[in-house]
Design an enzyme around this catalytic site. Sequence first.
Site, short mmCIF file in Angstrom:
data_model
loop_
_atom_site.label_atom_id
_atom_site.label_comp_id
_atom_site.label_asym_id
_atom_site.label_seq_id
_atom_site.Cartn_x
_atom_site.Cartn_y
_atom_site.Cartn_z
CG LEU A 25 8.47 1.86 -5.21
CD1 LEU A 25 8.98 2.92 -6.17
CD2 LEU A 25 9.64 1.10 -4.58
NE ARG A 64 28.99 17.51 -23.93
CZ ARG A 64 29.66 18.65 -23.76
NH1 ARG A 64 29.91 19.09 -22.53
NH2 ARG A 64 30.06 19.34 -24.80
CB THR A 82 -0.94 0.02 1.22
OG1 THR A 82 -0.14 -0.06 2.42
CG2 THR A 82 -1.92 -1.15 1.18
N GLY A 83 2.17 1.11 -0.12
CA GLY A 83 3.07 2.26 -0.08
C GLY A 83 3.08 3.05 -1.38
CG HIS A 91 20.45 6.06 -9.07
ND1 HIS A 91 19.97 4.78 -8.87
CD2 HIS A 91 19.56 6.88 -8.46
CE1 HIS A 91 18.85 4.84 -8.17
NE2 HIS A 91 18.59 6.10 -7.91
#
Length: 838
Positions: free
Chosen positions: A79, A414, A76-77, A308
Amino acid sequence: MREDWDGFNIQNGALCVNTTFSALSFEDPKKMFFSSTCPACFILIFLLHVENSEGIDQEAANHPQNVTSIVLVGATGDLAKRYLWKGFFELFRQETTSDNTFRLYAAARESFETGKKKINAILEDSLKCPGSDHACIEQKRDFMELTQYHTLKDEKDYHLLCQEMAKSIKSGERDKGRLFYLSVPPFAYEEIAKRIDSFCRSKDTQSWTRLVLEKPFGSDFSSARQLAEKLANYFEESEIYRIDHYLGKNGVTQILDFRFNNRELLEHLWNRDHIDRVEIVLKERSNCKGRTSFYDHYGVVRDVMQNHMTELLALVAMEIPNNLDDQIAIQQNKLRLLKDTKTLKRWSGVMGQYRQYNAHYNEEKVQDKTTDSQTSNTPTFAAASVFIDNARWQGIPFILVSGKQLDERTAYMRIVFKDNIHRVHSTSFEMTTCSIKQVVFNIQGERLKNAGILLSGFSPKSKFFQPLHTMMENQTGELFGCSVKSFYALIQNSSIDAYTSLISAIYHEKRNLFVGTEDLLTSWKIWSQILDSFHGVVPRLYDQESLDVLEFVSVGERLEFSQDHEGGSCFANGICLSQENFANKNNNYKQELFRGYHMVTGTNLQVIRSLAAKIVDHALKAVSLKGTFHLALSGGTSPLMLYETLAFEAKVFPWQHTHIWMVDERCLPLTSQESNFNFIYEKLLRHVSIPHLNIHPMHVMLKGGLCDPLDQGSGHYEADLQRLVTDQQLDFVVLGAGSDGHTASLFPHQSAVYNKDNLICLTEGSGLHNVKSRMTMTFNLLNKAKAVAILVLGERKQDIVRRLSSGEVDVWNFPVTGIQPETGELIWCIDNEAIGRL
């Protein structure tokens, strides 16, 4: 009388079977018709039905339907609402066949009634189908009917859930596997993993179990390792899937494909000879309002850079395997790259914080009824210069930049190539051309909303490959320093979101898209030291109207803001001056007198910078006058930051003309971690281009062993000095001052402090040190130097600074007082913490 049945003929009470009877199906016994006028028919049909059913059951046993059970903990969160249920629905749509089916279990801490209502509402709102897609609408109805809600709070709840999972496997079905997705805070991982292992593993040995975890995976190397060790008690490495949702983003999944498919074009260019730098940027307009309670535990480095952005770096820099389907090779190459990445030091990065962060932070404290106003130094902006120590990337900076409340929302990598062409004639370029040769992997952004790959300055063009197409629709102006029209663009149109992609990858066991334990710990080794060094440091304040204060310069492996806090400037050598002292570069920080000699004071950082600038200045002058610079360095912890700073001065420091001497050395092998030489080598010498013959370690290990007097190692070192150093006058000496008043290896109450016959001698250490025997320069040599700096840092040195300032000291009790240069200058470099209330 004649009655015709499908497959039977009944004539005059006799049963006749048609040749088509063998094709009959008795899947639904209710549809069979029995005639009272033909009892034999009933018996024969019944017997045939039983025989046929047994055949069907046998076939089902040989080819059972596979059942995958999916448990979403934290169903139910936020995320789950935004991404996870959508991802599981797409998996259900794509993989449900006559051979495969799913059981879905939504689990949370709410009661059954409350939780069931929430799940129904979430599924109804989250699962989208186009109005005309009736198949999707029907699949959504099936998905919602199959999804059960379970309250999960204690062991009993897990036991009941897992009993239900086992009972749900019916005859003709096989328990293919069980997937547990933990969308919960990391502190809950261990307990949930333990309960899953205890109650929820299938009895079918062919069934798999997979545990999916969301970041963060620890807050530093130590906590990440502890978490990994705890999970290893319950799950094998092959069963754990750590989600980094960036690895599922459209623009990221194409990186290896692009590199692989364009090896002929790029492979010979993808190295230090042709690439100038690599930029990895992740910027956001949004701030942290409403979520500082979470963000304050992590900050920008832990939130996106350690995970990341490090993963993106690996994809760009790792070696490409011969086959992209070889998951093991991809994982091995990625890990090898991470292991080659240098640990980030204090000078490897800068950090900032948007001005309203503490206001947002304290607003939440008030809401949480924590009324005391507090100040947080959590960074919301950071830039770091990362270097990879291998043949392909040696010396090439990977510049990582990320922050909140910046000027745009964007994410890209880049690769900027060097312009190695030296033109001998003028060339006129058309407006659509660009002289910057670059490859840009665009992940997301405001100007370029679609993920894709952009190239400029390349010929021939890169290979076309699906699902990309070469279009730059409705784009004008400049992009990455070039006209938009000059780019050859491969824009991706795929609408598959990251979580949907990764949930499918979990199901299909594509482990190369996830973070393994060894990858995780290696990444934390890269970032932990700089995080520790940032602790307690006040970040640079900024807002969207004053982002110029975040501009930085990269010099060698050092990265610094291009303006200091007072609005001054930084120079190419990395030295920053305030506006007030801009005119006098040699008087950057406050100078006073200490024991009758010059003293430089300030913060720890200011004192180190000032001393580094003075050494650089002496080095440049000495080389210009006589061609060489002789620098003597001491061991210990005080000079650590100084040596790292000098390493970053590689481009301006005359290392090719510099000789490095040791002030003192412990009688240990030079490779020992406690060796002064090894300490200086690791922090400085290995990072600079200094001739090997210009490095002079002390002769503590000759034929007879460690500092054997018969070897006369101190005499040999003295002879080296007399041969290479004119008049035995060193250009610059860096010393420290111990808490007991010693300097070099000249300790209180030892005869070495009165040695007037030698330049180098053997001595004994104090009882405070593990290694007693040492070799050291004597006052005869130290006091001949042209310049001597005594570095005293930290609160621990307050007592000795106070004693030395009193004047009631002598060389026998406080050998550091014996430093009195005959003709050279003496500089006391003492930071504010060491001075205390002096």
